[in-house]
Design a protein around this motif. Structure first.
Motif, short mmCIF file in Angstrom:
data_model
loop_
_atom_site.label_atom_id
_atom_site.label_comp_id
_atom_site.label_asym_id
_atom_site.label_seq_id
_atom_site.Cartn_x
_atom_site.Cartn_y
_atom_site.Cartn_z
N LYS A 146 -35.65 60.11 -53.85
CA LYS A 146 -37.09 59.85 -53.90
C LYS A 146 -37.48 59.66 -55.36
CE LYS A 146 -41.36 61.86 -52.20
NZ LYS A 146 -41.96 62.97 -51.48
N THR A 162 -37.70 55.09 -41.34
CA THR A 162 -38.78 56.06 -41.17
C THR A 162 -38.28 57.43 -41.63
OG1 THR A 162 -37.97 56.41 -38.96
CG2 THR A 162 -39.74 54.80 -39.21
N ASP A 163 -39.16 58.42 -41.65
CA ASP A 163 -38.76 59.78 -42.08
C ASP A 163 -37.52 60.24 -41.31
OD1 ASP A 163 -40.63 60.00 -43.96
OD2 ASP A 163 -41.96 61.38 -42.88
N ARG A 214 -39.75 51.22 -45.40
CA ARG A 214 -40.07 52.40 -44.60
C ARG A 214 -40.44 52.06 -43.16
NH1 ARG A 214 -39.30 57.00 -44.97
NH2 ARG A 214 -41.11 58.14 -45.70
#
Ligand SMILES: NC(=O)c1ccc[n+]([C@@H]2O[C@H](COP(=O)([O-])OP(=O)(O)OC[C@H]3O[C@@H](n4cnc5c(N)ncnc54)[C@H](OP(=O)(O)O)[C@@H]3O)[C@@H](O)[C@H]2O)c1
Length: 328
Positions: free
Chosen positions: A70, A111-112, A107
């Motif tokens: 990140k 996705t998460d 994203r």
């Protein structure tokens, strides 16, 4: 000042990798210059290639590898704080990068829940399965494929792509649990290569029409046994030879030139980066298959950077089912 932690080689691996071959050291990172970002590891990858590739490095060098990180500081207009990137940063918690050779994750796909898949099915191992199989084995519906380490990151995807293409798939893996897993994925036949009495007889029974395609992750005896059972004009994709990675010298094998000649086999080794420019094409198609539930994947998650070595060593004892990843 920011402190990063990283694994360095303490001494070259001999045989199976040992924890004492690496150590964790701290590193002070300077403030960012213009054009740089500071990225923090979120998911780290352990892969079999690290074992043979680390032979090129010396004591004190950082362990190589890819991670999803990140962006936590940015002086590079192409990357904003909060972006996720895939970078070949090595086994380290924080990294300063000038942004070159980084891919920013889209994203809408990653996705998460699917961030770690950028190291697995929608990352290098997935591209390996997709191109190494489709480009080199050139499958046709009805043909028979044999795949080794069939419950691993690459093998489990190869087998499923072959099923999507209408092939008959025979997989080999190292435990009954793994055999159950790949049968659940739709493999036609699956065997625990550690408990069968004869690989040759098992293959003959499982492939009554012979073997048209062989996707090999293992090498060694496995390769020597499969090759003579190939059909004329069979295709062999040499993806890996994990059975040889911990050996100081590769084993002596059978002399198979006659088989290759008279069966007119096409055997090709590859490194997946050959198709780097086309990886997004593979990820788009495979993500579509995932969304339609035609392609499934599993990840074996090791929690904590401090446990990363165990995840790596586990690759050589078969601890992982699907892709081995480390949650930082
Ligand atoms: N050519 C390329 O560009 C490329 C790219 C990625 C990966 N690869 C290669 O593809 C292969 C699979 O990689 P992966 O990331 O998908 O790993 P993986 O299959 O997820 O994990 C490694 C597996 O190998 C098996 N194994 C370990 N030691 C073995 C041995 N001595 N004999 C037989 N099997 C052994 C174990 O499964 P079992 O429990 O089933 O034994 C283990 O779980 C590796 O050879 C790797 O180097 C090549």
């Amino acid at each position: 000042m920011t402190t990063a932690r990283k694994y360095v080689l303490e001494s070259q691996f001999q045989g199976e990798p040992k924890r004492s071959d690496v150590k964790i050291v701290e590193e002070k990172l300077p403030p960012l210059n213009d054009g740089e970002i500071l990225a923090e590891a979120v998911w780290l990858s352990v892969d079999p290639y690290m074992r043979p590739y680390m032979r090129r490095f010396k004591a004190g060098d950082t362990m190589i590898g890819t991670q999803v990180a990140k962006v936590i500081e940015s002086k590079n207009e192409k990357f904003a704080v909060g972006d996720y990137v895939v970078g070949a940063f090595g086994w380290r918690t924080k990294t300063i990068s000038n942004g070159e050779k980084l891919s920013k994750l889209d994203r809408s796909m990653y996705t998460d829940k699917k961030l770690s898949s950028a190291l697995g099915v929608l990352g290098m191992p997935g591209a390996t399965a997709y191109f190494g199989f489709l480009e080199l084995c050139t499958p046709k519906a009805g043909e028979t494929l044999v795949v080794s380490t069939a419950a691993g990151a690459v093998g489990s995807i190869v087998g499923q792509i072959a099923k999507i293409k209408g092939c008959r798939v025979v997989g080999f893996a190292g435990s009954d649990e793994k055999v159950g897993y790949i049968k659940g994925l739709g493999f036609d036949e699956a065997y625990n290569y550690k408990t069968i009495t004869s690989l040759k007889e098992t293959l003959q029974k499982a492939c009554p029409k012979g073997i048209d395609m062989f996707f090999d992750n293992v090498g060694g005896d496995f390769y020597d046994t499969v090759l003579p059972l190939m059909n004329e004009f069979g295709r062999v994709s040499i993806c890996g030879c994990i059975s040889q990675y911990n050996l100081e010298k590769p084993e002596q094998g059978a002399r198979l030139s006659g088989t290759i000649l008279f069966k007119q086999l096409k055997i090709e080794g590859f490194i997946v980066h050959r198709w780097l420019a086309r990886w997004p094409e593979a990820f788009k198609e495979m993500n579509g298959w995932i969304e339609k539930d035609q392609l499934k994947y599993n990840e074996t998650v090791t929690e904590g950077f401090d446990n990363m070595f165990d995840a790596f060593a586990g690759l050589f004892t078969g601890k992982n089912l699907g892709k081995a990843v480390v949650k930082a």
